[in-house]
Design a protein around this motif. Structure first.
Motif: not given
Ligand code: DP6
Length: 347
Positions: A33-41, A84-90, A142-152, A178-180
């Motif tokens: 990852k190049r950004d661990e918080e945003l799950f950017l690979p 991880r599930v709770i962080a995703f729900l947040e 948008a769902l793909s971006r969202l899912a990425r935040r749970g696991s790349g 994040d959008l990209s």
């Protein structure tokens, strides 16, 4: 589909949604990852979504509850999986403006944590179900971006068959970065592939892929060369998919995976997921090729080996793999569907 109430004290129900998603196997890997918080690979990746081992997840809002309740295969989730599930729900709550806690029930049909991408199907199903339950209207991107935040890798399971996950760019703000970064379907011509999956050890792994990729990035002298070569692998993979050239697809997938494992072996301390039985399967794949069968191996964060071949050869490949590792279980998968909503109620 699981519709019964979970164990534990009764919580009055709010809106609910149930979704299903399948795992995917990367043919050009995501590793780092190049950004661990945003799950950017660090790199783009490309995968095939399977038609076996689905995950079904139900999310129900619990307006009166003080905490989220998470079950995995009927048992309360604990530790890192729950966190991880709770962080995703947040994240979903922040976006939806709804503070309600939720009850999340997940049924995995793939062995959890065994390098068979249960986090990909898990977070893709959770993204679709949670977005629907919390009333977030999202298109597939948008769902793909969202899912990425749970696991790349979950970003790719939102789509069926072949999907490319864009690493995206980092020049601007965090929101622009994040959008990209999202996955999209890749069209293929005349390919009829199968993945023969040898499950050699269904137990949880010693080092999580998250920790292993972090260590590789921080310490492996082979990481940068692999990341650079991955750009060529992706270009060659896309061209091979367009031509419907299964042998070229397999050759690129195999070299990309072996390269990824080389980066980990050179990490300090080394991360070694491959077991003696994995190498035995790799030998049987070489033998199949010597016998004229197009068979190519790929491995992820675990000892299991997935062998790409033509669907018409899958029976023969599976027999060879079974013969090589009599203790393992062998499954044949084809390209499967993207994540989808199964049911929605109360909204
Ligand atoms: C080896 O997506 O499980 O399977 O983003 O940290 O949750 P996190 O990692 P994850 O890593 C998958 C790594 C891989 C390769 C791949 O699927 O591309």
């Amino acid at each position: 589909m699981r519709t019964e109430q979970p164990a534990g004290p009764h919580v009055p129900g709010g809106p609910a949604a149930t979704a299903v998603a399948h795992p995917n196997i990367a043919l050009v890997k995501y590793w780092g990852k190049r950004d661990e918080e945003l799950f950017l690979p660090r790199t783009d990746s490309l995968s095939m979504t399977l038609d076996i081992f689905p995950t079904t997840t139900r999310v129900r809002l619990a307006p009166a509850a003080e905490h989220d309740r998470v079950t995995l295969n009927g048992r309360p989730a604990t530790g890192e999986a729950k966190r991880r599930v709770i962080a995703f729900l947040e994240l979903v709550r922040e976006r939806s403006g709804t503070a309600h806690r939720a009850v999340v029930d997940t049924e995995n049909t793939v062995p959890t944590g065994a390098g068979l991408a249960s986090s990909a199907s898990g977070f893709a199903a959770l993204a679709v179900a949670a977005a629907a339950a919390y009333g977030l209207e999202q298109d597939a991107t948008a769902l793909s971006r969202l899912a990425r935040r749970g696991s790349g890798s979950a970003s790719r399971s939102v789509f069926g068959a072949f999907a490319l996950w864009h690493a995206g760019h980092s020049g601007g703000t965090a929101a622009q970065a994040d959008l990209s970064s999202y996955a999209e379907p890749v069209h293929t011509a005349g390919l009829d592939p199968a993945l023969v999956i040898a499950v050699l050890d269904a137990g949880p792994k010693a080092v999580s892929s998250r920790e292993a990729m972090r260590r590789t990035l921080d310490t492996s002298p082979l990481y940068e060369p692999w990341a650079r070569s991955s750009t060529d692998d992706l270009a060659d993979m896309r061209a091979a998919l367009r031509r419907g050239d299964l042998d070229a697809v397999g050759e690129v997938a195999e070299r990309n995976a072996l390269g990824m494992h080389a980066t980990m072996l050179a990490a300090r301390p080394a991360v070694r997921y491959l077991a003696p039985a994995s190498l035995t399967v790799l030998d049987s794949v070489l033998q199949l090729r010597r016998d004229g069968i197009g068979a190519y191996a790929t491995m992820d964060a675990g000892p299991n080996v997935k062998v790409l071949c033509r669907r018409t050869d899958a029976g023969r490949v599976a027999a060879a793999v079974r013969g090589a590792v009599p203790g393992g279980s062998v499954h044949i998968a084809g390209p499967g569907p993207g994540a989808r909503l199964l049911a929605r109620d109360g909204r």
